[in-house]
Design a protein around this motif. Sequence first.
Motif, short mmCIF file in Angstrom:
data_model
loop_
_atom_site.label_atom_id
_atom_site.label_comp_id
_atom_site.label_asym_id
_atom_site.label_seq_id
_atom_site.Cartn_x
_atom_site.Cartn_y
_atom_site.Cartn_z
N MET A 139 0.84 -1.19 0.00
CA MET A 139 0.00 0.00 0.00
C MET A 139 0.88 1.25 0.00
O MET A 139 1.97 1.25 0.60
N LEU A 140 0.41 2.29 -0.66
CA LEU A 140 1.16 3.53 -0.77
C LEU A 140 0.46 4.63 0.02
O LEU A 140 -0.76 4.79 -0.05
N THR A 141 1.23 5.41 0.77
CA THR A 141 0.70 6.50 1.59
C THR A 141 1.19 7.84 1.01
O THR A 141 2.38 7.99 0.74
N PRO A 142 0.30 8.81 0.82
CA PRO A 142 0.71 10.09 0.24
C PRO A 142 1.44 10.97 1.25
O PRO A 142 1.44 10.69 2.45
N THR A 143 2.03 12.05 0.76
CA THR A 143 2.74 12.96 1.65
C THR A 143 1.81 13.65 2.63
O THR A 143 2.26 14.12 3.69
N THR A 144 0.52 13.73 2.32
CA THR A 144 -0.44 14.30 3.27
C THR A 144 -0.65 13.39 4.47
O THR A 144 -1.15 13.84 5.50
N ALA A 145 -0.31 12.09 4.31
CA ALA A 145 -0.53 11.05 5.32
C ALA A 145 -2.00 10.69 5.49
O ALA A 145 -2.35 9.91 6.38
N SER A 220 -13.49 29.53 -9.95
CA SER A 220 -12.08 29.93 -9.87
C SER A 220 -11.50 29.64 -8.49
O SER A 220 -10.28 29.43 -8.35
N ARG A 221 -12.34 29.59 -7.48
CA ARG A 221 -11.85 29.33 -6.12
C ARG A 221 -11.48 27.87 -5.91
O ARG A 221 -10.87 27.52 -4.88
N MET A 222 -11.83 27.00 -6.85
CA MET A 222 -11.47 25.59 -6.73
C MET A 222 -9.95 25.41 -6.64
O MET A 222 -9.46 24.48 -6.02
N ALA A 223 -9.20 26.30 -7.27
CA ALA A 223 -7.73 26.18 -7.28
C ALA A 223 -7.11 26.55 -5.95
O ALA A 223 -6.00 26.11 -5.63
N THR A 224 -7.81 27.35 -5.15
CA THR A 224 -7.22 27.85 -3.91
C THR A 224 -7.90 27.34 -2.65
O THR A 224 -7.27 27.28 -1.60
N ASP A 225 -9.20 26.99 -2.74
CA ASP A 225 -9.96 26.68 -1.53
C ASP A 225 -10.22 25.19 -1.32
O ASP A 225 -10.84 24.81 -0.33
N VAL A 226 -9.77 24.34 -2.23
CA VAL A 226 -9.95 22.89 -2.09
C VAL A 226 -8.63 22.27 -1.65
O VAL A 226 -7.57 22.63 -2.17
N PRO A 227 -8.65 21.34 -0.68
CA PRO A 227 -7.40 20.70 -0.23
C PRO A 227 -6.68 20.04 -1.40
O PRO A 227 -7.26 19.26 -2.15
N SER A 228 -5.38 20.34 -1.55
CA SER A 228 -4.61 19.77 -2.66
C SER A 228 -3.22 19.33 -2.25
O SER A 228 -2.38 19.05 -3.11
N GLU A 331 -8.25 14.02 3.16
CA GLU A 331 -8.13 14.97 4.26
C GLU A 331 -9.29 15.94 4.34
O GLU A 331 -9.39 16.73 5.30
N ASN A 332 -10.19 15.90 3.36
CA ASN A 332 -11.34 16.80 3.35
C ASN A 332 -12.49 16.17 4.15
O ASN A 332 -13.52 15.79 3.61
N ARG A 333 -12.29 16.09 5.47
CA ARG A 333 -13.26 15.41 6.31
C ARG A 333 -14.63 16.09 6.26
O ARG A 333 -15.66 15.44 6.43
N ALA A 334 -14.65 17.41 6.07
CA ALA A 334 -15.93 18.11 6.05
C ALA A 334 -16.83 17.56 4.95
O ALA A 334 -18.01 17.26 5.19
N MET A 335 -16.29 17.40 3.73
CA MET A 335 -17.09 16.88 2.63
C MET A 335 -17.36 15.38 2.78
O MET A 335 -18.46 14.90 2.47
N LEU A 336 -16.38 14.63 3.27
CA LEU A 336 -16.60 13.20 3.47
C LEU A 336 -17.67 12.95 4.53
O LEU A 336 -18.48 12.02 4.41
#
Length: 358
Positions: A139-145, A220-228, A331-336
Amino acid sequence: MSEIIINDLVVPERLDSAEAAEFHAMVAIGNRQAELDAGIDDLAETAEELLPSWRDQTDRSQRGFIARRDGVIVGAAYLSTANDERATSGDMGVMVTPPHWGTGVEQALLDRVERTARELGRTSVQSWTLHPAASSERMLTPTTAWGRVATTGLSELLLTNGYVLEQVERNSVLPLDGPLTLAEESLSASVAFAGDDYRIVSWTLPTPAHLREGYADVISRMATDVPSGDLEIDEEVWDAARVVRHDQNIIAGGQLLSVAAVEHVPTGKLVAFNELVIGADHSGVTHQFGTLVVEEHRGKRLGTIVKCANLLRWREIAPDSPKISTFNAEENRAMLDINEAIGFVPASYAGGWQKKLG
């Protein structure tokens, strides 16, 4: 084996023309790879849906590459770049399926894409891989953990070429064959919680003229306000004219798209939105495109409002669709949390990869 020949994809004017064979092949190979890697067949796209955005390259440039061996198409790749002069990254994909995977085709295509990105002055490239919901020995884990994904042939290719797994997204599905009681209850409670400063605005494309600027702003806010994570996401300029082009391409591809948004009444600005889209076959899978609550209006349950309002609206628009499919960062627990509360369950995963180009 014989030599691999890679040529630039011919983007056809029409899909029923002789020159459309490469485009059809690229779409078919991509769909097959998605099915094999994700372990589900929910994520297929059609050539009809994709062609308009390849023909209209006003805002983004799409470059395709076709690999042949002995005259037979054995793989494809693409590179998508924003036309904004400030953009520094590119989005790419490599598509090869058995029996051609592992014969050098995938590496040749990846090399061609990276070389093109460098020639365009891009300093990084990104790619998304699909993965099954089931675990594997590795399994692979991302840098966000946040989250993990099972390895695939494509993820191994990227790893060996210096790509870093920066983020994992969960693909969740909601069956539409039963009552939507949870969504109804969540919407009612959330509207009461948000209060009179917020109201729901909904439409089906094309976007009404008086809403285009507001819609452009929240997109346009998708580029700045969504966890990436550490993915280098280029900010892109959206205005009313780009919304018109966006709408035209969706409609030209035979797709139907519904938007549910929230307007902040005191300012008249749109501050949250959700998009649901389906292809020409209205008995197919529904896909969620964008969902966003702008940062300064979070904590008001606006995410629940736009998701549930659009879901309930969708029942009337596409009653024969069996399910909705959506992707959200782990990491977007609010939407999940919103998804889980109204019945979404995991179906597959996606990995977001990045390589800095030297």
